[in-house]
Design an enzyme around this catalytic site. Structure first.
Site, PDB file in Angstrom:
ATOM      1  CD  GLU A   1      -2.844   0.676   2.533  1.00 19.53           C
ATOM      2  OE1 GLU A   1      -3.907   0.060   2.405  1.00 19.53           O
ATOM      3  OE2 GLU A   1      -2.406   1.076   3.632  1.00 19.53           O
ATOM      4  N   PRO A   2       1.687   1.436  -0.990  1.00 23.08           N
ATOM      5  CG  PRO A   2       2.993   1.255  -2.912  1.00 23.08           C
ATOM      6  CD  PRO A   2       1.848   0.618  -2.185  1.00 23.08           C
TER       7      PRO A   2
ATOM      8  NE  ARG B   1       7.215  14.833   2.617  1.00 23.09           N
ATOM      9  CZ  ARG B   1       8.449  14.431   2.816  1.00 23.09           C
ATOM     10  NH1 ARG B   1       9.448  15.050   2.198  1.00 23.09           N
ATOM     11  NH2 ARG B   1       8.722  13.429   3.606  1.00 23.09           N
TER      12      ARG B   1
ATOM     13  CE1 TYR C   1       5.210  15.149   8.869  1.00 21.64           C
ATOM     14  CE2 TYR C   1       5.595  15.791   6.592  1.00 21.64           C
ATOM     15  CZ  TYR C   1       4.751  15.326   7.573  1.00 21.64           C
ATOM     16  OH  TYR C   1       3.456  15.040   7.263  1.00 21.64           O
TER      17      TYR C   1
ATOM     18  CB  CYS D   1       3.162  36.819   7.180  1.00 25.48           C
ATOM     19  SG  CYS D   1       3.279  38.179   6.056  1.00 25.48           S
ATOM     20  CD  GLU D   2       3.816  30.301  10.582  1.00 16.55           C
ATOM     21  OE1 GLU D   2       2.671  30.644  10.217  1.00 16.55           O
ATOM     22  OE2 GLU D   2       4.047  29.246  11.154  1.00 16.55           O
TER      23      GLU D   2
ATOM     24  CE1 TYR E   1       1.179  11.274   2.362  1.00 12.61           C
ATOM     25  CE2 TYR E   1       3.392  10.576   1.732  1.00 12.61           C
ATOM     26  CZ  TYR E   1       2.118  10.277   2.148  1.00 12.61           C
ATOM     27  OH  TYR E   1       1.767   8.964   2.333  1.00 12.61           O
TER      28      TYR E   1
END
Ligand code: LLP
Length: 419
Positions: free
Chosen positions: A264-265, A303, A307, A336-337, A372
């Site tokens: 199930e990749p 990502r 992470y 803005c972060e 992702y």
């Protein structure tokens, strides 16, 4: 020195950027086809569409004989619109979750979708709204593994799966609820290694022994890693398959009949197929640091911020010039972060990357962003979702148009008294 990448999926990056604007995700169909072919030893490849659920990508998977996993009513809807049907052996669509929300109940009941249940409560609930359903149990074997704490899905601190000690209880619940529990599934996290894998296989065999002849299908889950860094080795797929095939054979010996082996990749099938193309809009110095500021941030690819994930970065000079010098830069987005930085490590530590000397207007390519990437994009800072383009042998087709502000704002309402 970074490779200077100017073509991807057989298409000129600069031409596509000029025609469609930036940012855009560019997928290479041939890479997806190749990854699917590499996993053909398994009886069924079930694509974890959460990695990239664009309808065109799903339609491509269907054409390649890949079945699909859905984790929400929305993903069931996508699979149906891409031409999947839930029936069949293996079923075209399986719903995997740790709970049923109201939308999922409706979609599963209406379309009669088989379910991979991750909590005991789901069994009795399913018996009420879809008696006779085909069910697999997602087992938490008591340990897990992942590329980050956020992607580890096993062990007693994980919300995922049925605790391994509750297997018998669930079989009994299934019997009482009138659903057909016929399979076992284990996914312990994304970014598996072989040591953990052989433990998972052993757990699967132990669980099969407790389940007995009603077992017809086992799923290895997903989690196959890809080499995000140039010096990383590829996973040995043959060794991966052999481990699972050995477990399957032991299971068949225990239950006394053939057992289907699914994998199930998500990431493995799509990550490397995609380049995220962004444009440098400003180059500035802050003390000792140099920044390339680009027109996409963690709204487009989350990502690195989420992470500390690493993505290779290449440059495409807008004017096609040769670049020979490189220097250390931070690559950051427009949000803005301060965490809106592509070059960072886990915990939010900003680091530099050696990149070619660029000019404002040049393009950067963030590699391996197919899994992702677009799927986790957001409208933070009211920024439009990026264009997605599928390239195949030099033919590039838009598979998601750039969002408009009307799309973003269509469901918001200003109450009469505030007008
Ligand atoms: N099956 C189940 C039940 C899963 O929960 C997942 C991923 C997969 C399969 C596919 O895993 P893959 O083969 O793609 O590693 N957003 C994170 C990854 C989250 C994975 C969630 N579940 C990332 O960007 O790395």
């Amino acid at each position: 020195m970074q490779n200077i990448l100017t073509r991807f999926a057989g298409s000129s990056i600069v031409e596509l950027a000029q025609r469609h604007g930036t940012p855009f995700f560019l997928y290479d169909q041939q890479i997806i086809e190749q990854r699917v072919a590499e996993l053909k030893q398994f009886d069924a490849i079930r694509y974890a569409q959460k990695a990239c659920s664009n309808l065109a990508i799903l339609a491509l998977m269907r054409k390649l004989g890949v079945v699909v996993d859905a984790v929400s009513a929305g993903e069931i809807e996508r699979a149906l619109r891409a031409g999947y049907r839930p029936a069949g052996d293996p079923p075209g669509i399986v719903f995997t979750a740790d709970l049923f929300d109201a939308d999922a109940v409706e979609a599963i009941r209406t379309h009669r979708i088989p379910v991979n249940v991750g909590s005991p409560d789901m069994i009795a609930q399913l018996g009420k709204f879809f008696p006779g359903a085909q069910v697999t149990l997602r087992i938490n074997p008591g340990f897990g593994h992942g590329h980050s704490r956020k992607t580890n899905t096993g062990g007693e601190w994980s919300k995922h799966g049925i605790w391994h000690e509750q297997l018998e209880e669930c079989l009994k619940l299934g019997h009482e609820a009138g659903v057909n529990i016929h399979g076992l599934h284990m996914h312990i996290g994304s970014g598996t290694d072989f040591e953990h894998l052989s433990q998972v296989c052993d757990s699967m065999v132990r669980a099969a022994r407790r389940m007995g002849p009603q077992l017809e299908v086992i799923s290895a889950g997903g989690g196959l890693p890809i080499p995000y860094r140039k010096n990383q080795a590829r996973i040995d797929l043959n060794a991966y398959f052999q481990l699972w095939d050995k477990a399957r054979k032991e299971v068949e010996h225990i239950v006394g009949h053939p057992v289907r082996l699914e994998v199930e990749p998500g990431r493995y099938l799509v990550a490397e197929s995609c380049a995220l193309v962004v444009q440098i809009r400003s180059i500035k110095k802050t003390g000792n640091n140099s920044f390339y500021l680009v027109d996409a941030g963690f709204d487009t690819l989350v990502r690195p911020s989420m992470y500390g994930s690493y993505h290779e970065i290449s440059i495409c000079p807008a004017d096609g010039r040769e670049i020979t010098s490189a220097h250390d830069v931070v690559v950051a987005g427009p949000l803005c972060e301060s965490g809106d930085v592509f070059t960072q490590e886990e915990g939010g530590v900003v680091v530099t990357r050696k990149l070619p000397e660029a000019k404002v207007g040049d393009y950067l390519v963030l590699h391996d962003s197919g899994a992702y990437g677009a799927a986790m994009s957001s409208n933070y800072n009211t920024r439009r979702l990026a264009t997605e383009i599928l390239g195949s042998n030099g033919q590039a087709e838009v598979i998601r148009e750039r969002q408009t502000y009307d799309h973003i704002l269509q469901f918001e309402r200003i109450p009469e008294k505030l007008r």
